[in-house]
Scaffold this active site. Structure first.
Site, PDB file in Angstrom:
ATOM      1  N   ASP A 246       0.775  -1.125   0.152  1.00  0.00           N
ATOM      2  CA  ASP A 246       0.014   0.085   0.154  1.00  0.00           C
ATOM      3  C   ASP A 246       0.875   1.183  -0.060  1.00  0.00           C
ATOM      4  O   ASP A 246       1.030   1.837   0.845  1.00  0.00           O
ATOM      5  CB  ASP A 246      -0.879  -0.156   1.341  1.00  0.00           C
ATOM      6  CG  ASP A 246      -2.005   1.112   1.206  1.00  0.00           C
ATOM      7  OD1 ASP A 246      -1.915   1.802   0.064  1.00  0.00           O
ATOM      8  OD2 ASP A 246      -2.710   1.497   2.093  1.00  0.00           O
TER       9      ASP A 246
ATOM     10  N   GLY B  81      10.440   0.335  -8.644  1.00  0.00           N
ATOM     11  CA  GLY B  81      11.119   1.691  -8.781  1.00  0.00           C
ATOM     12  C   GLY B  81      10.649   2.853  -7.988  1.00  0.00           C
ATOM     13  O   GLY B  81      10.324   4.094  -8.559  1.00  0.00           O
TER      14      GLY B  81
ATOM     15  N   ASN C  51      14.729   3.280   4.088  1.00  0.00           N
ATOM     16  CA  ASN C  51      14.754   2.142   3.024  1.00  0.00           C
ATOM     17  C   ASN C  51      16.019   2.507   2.157  1.00  0.00           C
ATOM     18  O   ASN C  51      16.008   3.449   1.315  1.00  0.00           O
ATOM     19  CB  ASN C  51      13.519   2.099   2.183  1.00  0.00           C
ATOM     20  CG  ASN C  51      13.727   0.967   1.085  1.00  0.00           C
ATOM     21  OD1 ASN C  51      14.645   0.158   1.353  1.00  0.00           O
ATOM     22  ND2 ASN C  51      12.864   0.673   0.390  1.00  0.00           N
TER      23      ASN C  51
ATOM     24  N   SER D 181      16.572  -1.349  -1.429  1.00  0.00           N
ATOM     25  CA  SER D 181      15.543  -1.610  -2.617  1.00  0.00           C
ATOM     26  C   SER D 181      16.628  -1.661  -3.965  1.00  0.00           C
ATOM     27  O   SER D 181      17.385  -1.029  -4.075  1.00  0.00           O
ATOM     28  CB  SER D 181      14.376  -0.945  -2.985  1.00  0.00           C
ATOM     29  OG  SER D 181      13.435  -0.970  -2.113  1.00  0.00           O
TER      30      SER D 181
ATOM     31  N   LYS E  67      15.956  -0.467   7.030  1.00  0.00           N
ATOM     32  CA  LYS E  67      15.728  -1.948   6.285  1.00  0.00           C
ATOM     33  C   LYS E  67      16.805  -2.110   5.405  1.00  0.00           C
ATOM     34  O   LYS E  67      17.272  -1.235   4.536  1.00  0.00           O
ATOM     35  CB  LYS E  67      14.374  -1.740   5.352  1.00  0.00           C
ATOM     36  CG  LYS E  67      13.686  -2.850   4.837  1.00  0.00           C
ATOM     37  CD  LYS E  67      12.368  -2.880   4.122  1.00  0.00           C
ATOM     38  CE  LYS E  67      12.094  -4.041   3.453  1.00  0.00           C
ATOM     39  NZ  LYS E  67      10.635  -3.791   2.968  1.00  0.00           N
TER      40      LYS E  67
ATOM     41  N   GLY F 150       9.768 -14.314   2.658  1.00  0.00           N
ATOM     42  CA  GLY F 150       9.164 -15.756   2.534  1.00  0.00           C
ATOM     43  C   GLY F 150       8.244 -16.169   3.684  1.00  0.00           C
ATOM     44  O   GLY F 150       8.353 -17.466   3.820  1.00  0.00           O
TER      45      GLY F 150
ATOM     46  N   THR G   3       4.763 -11.361  -0.332  1.00  0.00           N
ATOM     47  CA  THR G   3       4.511 -12.381  -1.181  1.00  0.00           C
ATOM     48  C   THR G   3       3.314 -13.481  -0.896  1.00  0.00           C
ATOM     49  O   THR G   3       2.816 -13.898  -1.573  1.00  0.00           O
ATOM     50  CB  THR G   3       5.933 -12.967  -1.724  1.00  0.00           C
ATOM     51  OG1 THR G   3       6.774 -11.797  -2.231  1.00  0.00           O
ATOM     52  CG2 THR G   3       5.506 -13.808  -3.095  1.00  0.00           C
TER      53      THR G   3
HETATM   54  C1  LIG Z   1       5.907  -5.663  -5.497  1.00  0.00           C
HETATM   55  C2  LIG Z   1       6.750  -5.350  -4.463  1.00  0.00           C
HETATM   56  C3  LIG Z   1       6.937  -3.932  -4.357  1.00  0.00           C
HETATM   57  C4  LIG Z   1       7.869  -3.723  -3.218  1.00  0.00           C
HETATM   58  N1  LIG Z   1       8.093  -2.606  -2.909  1.00  0.00           N
HETATM   59  C5  LIG Z   1       8.819  -2.020  -1.668  1.00  0.00           C
HETATM   60  C6  LIG Z   1       9.169  -0.811  -1.446  1.00  0.00           C
HETATM   61  O1  LIG Z   1       8.627   0.229  -1.748  1.00  0.00           O
HETATM   62  N2  LIG Z   1       9.729  -0.471  -0.172  1.00  0.00           N
HETATM   63  C7  LIG Z   1      10.401  -1.541   0.681  1.00  0.00           C
HETATM   64  O2  LIG Z   1      11.074  -1.126   1.600  1.00  0.00           O
HETATM   65  N3  LIG Z   1      10.156  -2.772   0.155  1.00  0.00           N
HETATM   66  C8  LIG Z   1       9.301  -3.244  -0.760  1.00  0.00           C
HETATM   67  N4  LIG Z   1       8.947  -4.269  -1.255  1.00  0.00           N
HETATM   68  C9  LIG Z   1       9.784  -5.617  -0.129  1.00  0.00           C
HETATM   69  C10 LIG Z   1       8.832  -6.119   0.498  1.00  0.00           C
HETATM   70  O3  LIG Z   1       8.474  -5.121   1.550  1.00  0.00           O
HETATM   71  C11 LIG Z   1       9.357  -7.363   1.548  1.00  0.00           C
HETATM   72  O4  LIG Z   1      10.280  -6.822   2.307  1.00  0.00           O
HETATM   73  C12 LIG Z   1       9.950  -8.208   0.390  1.00  0.00           C
HETATM   74  O5  LIG Z   1       9.056  -8.547  -0.410  1.00  0.00           O
HETATM   75  C13 LIG Z   1      10.361  -9.759   1.232  1.00  0.00           C
HETATM   76  O6  LIG Z   1       9.018 -10.180   1.840  1.00  0.00           O
HETATM   77  P1  LIG Z   1       8.278 -11.389   1.313  1.00  0.00           P
HETATM   78  O7  LIG Z   1       9.117 -12.431   0.819  1.00  0.00           O
HETATM   79  O8  LIG Z   1       7.096 -11.713   2.261  1.00  0.00           O
HETATM   80  O9  LIG Z   1       7.720 -10.692   0.184  1.00  0.00           O
HETATM   81  C14 LIG Z   1       8.450  -4.763  -2.338  1.00  0.00           C
HETATM   82  C15 LIG Z   1       8.040  -6.247  -2.560  1.00  0.00           C
HETATM   83  C16 LIG Z   1       7.244  -6.354  -3.391  1.00  0.00           C
HETATM   84  C17 LIG Z   1       6.851  -7.723  -4.037  1.00  0.00           C
END
Ligand SMILES: Cc1cc2nc3c(=O)[nH]c(=O)nc-3n(C[C@H](O)[C@H](O)[C@H](O)COP(=O)(O)O)c2cc1C
Length: 366
Positions: free
Chosen positions: A86, A135, A199, A202, A240, A323, A345
């Protein structure tokens, strides 16, 4: 719990799980980014009916709550939604209805930006993973702060949802001036969020991850801490980090976190690694650059949590991310040293009952 109640709970859970599997198999036929906004907008629309909203709350919120106090904030339960879901603070009420204890908005940048060219989000279904190179597409600090102000004044007043503000730099800002961007976002959102996340991890903003180097971080945190001290109510500030840091870099982060008195770390962001994937090399190559999230990240992030927790002798508060698909995955992160956890995810693959399932598992396995 009576046998009848237990039996109906089991039936409802089976139906919910089955139903999401069917819905998911349809949604997965379409472009992931479109599906993301479509699903959230449908949820927003149906939640406009108080009756349906109540039903949704009843179905998804966890009867067995596990309240947790971390950095002096009271979380109704330890399961949060990671940043990037979000980004623009559009769906806080709906996400609260699904039972999340906290939601991290952003990454927010000082000006609005459209992000990378589409397509920029890809599913690796065989791996239960995603690759994204969004991005930092977002509406910018001023608009998001205004939206948060409205939420706080209305629905947020009666809400126990904790909202984190994840902040980043504008794509064209040179790294030497990045601290200014973090400061702008920090000041814009300060009144409206409960905690902040810097952050720098990324993989989709060129050069951003170089800010994980100690000198750059010291500069950013010293600016933010001095702004924070001037506020009526200072907010916790976390960092982060990427799961791809080597041992030396990780040790530097540990010493920075302790020396600069960070309130905590989020471990971890997505990885740039493409190791041990089940999808074909051809498909992975065709997708190209981006951060990998989901199941292939699980152990890597847990190992990092474990390492940092042990090396810092438990002195650093950790939010575990990477994960998490089940209560057991969440428990692994907590056993490794996390105080709270975030899903992203896993929410896409497991569906809206993920929060309830995790909370139930955590309460039953305390
Ligand atoms: C589509 C997408 C967009 C994301 N955008 C951000 C972001 O803007 N800032 C950020 O700190 N992490 C971002 N993340 C990372 C997630 O917050 C999370 O740390 C990462 O996906 C690992 O968790 P998961 O394996 O449960 O997805 C993004 C992840 C996804 C899949």
């Amino acid at each position: 719990m009576s046998l009848n109640k237990l039996f109906s709970c089991i039936i409802i859970n089976v139906i919910l799980h089955r139903m999401y599997k069917i819905v998911r198999s349809i949604l997965f036929l379409f472009d992931p980014e479109r599906v993301h906004y479509f699903s959230m907008n449908v949820l927003k629309l149906i939640c406009k009916s108080p009756f349906i909203k109540k039903r949704i709350q009843k179905t998804f919120s966890s009867p067995e709550l596990n309240p947790t106090c971390v950095f002096n904030l009271q979380f109704s339960n330890p399961v949060g939604l990671g940043a990037g879901f979000d980004k623009n603070a559009l769906y806080l009420n709906e996400l609260e209805s699904l039972g999340f204890g906290f939601v991290e908005i952003g990454t927010v940048t000082p000006q609005p930006q459209t992000g990378n060219e589409k397509p920029r989000l890809f599913r690796l279904q065989k791996d239960k993973a995603l690759i994204n190179r969004m991005g930092f597409n977002n509406d910018g600090a001023a608009i998001i702060a205004e939206r948060m102000a409205t939420w706080r004044a209305k629905d947020g007043q009666h809400s126990s949802l904790i909202v984190g503000g994840n902040i980043g730099k504008y794509k064209n800002t040179p790294n030497e001036e990045a601290w200014k961007d973090y400061e702008i976002c920090f000041n814009a959102l300060h009144e409206y969020v409960d905690y902040f996340v810097v952050n720098v991890s990324s993989p989709n903003t060129p050069g951003l991850r170089a800010l994980q180097e100690k000198d750059s971080l010291q500069q950013i945190f010293s600016v933010l801490h001095s702004s924070n001290q001037k506020k009526k109510q200072p907010k916790p500030i976390l960092l982060k980090i990427a799961p791809d840091l080597n041992k030396d870099q990780t040790n530097e982060i540990i010493s920075l976190a302790i020396e600069s008195k960070l309130d905590g770390l989020i471990i971890s962001n997505t990885t740039i690694s493409r190791e041990n994937l089940l999808e074909s090399n051809e498909k992975i190559k065709k997708i190209g650059a981006g951060g990998l999230s989901g199941l292939p990240l699980k152990n890597k992030s847990t190992e990092m949590i474990d390492y940092i927790h042990k090396k810092s002798e438990g002195k650093i508060v950790i939010i575990g991310s990477g994960g998490i698909f089940s209560g057991k995955d969440a428990e692994e992160k907590i056993m490794a040293g996390a105080s709270l956890i975030q899903v992203w995810t896993g929410f896409v693959y497991e569906g809206p009952s993920i929060v309830k399932k995790i909370n139930k598992y955590l309460v039953n396995n305390k």
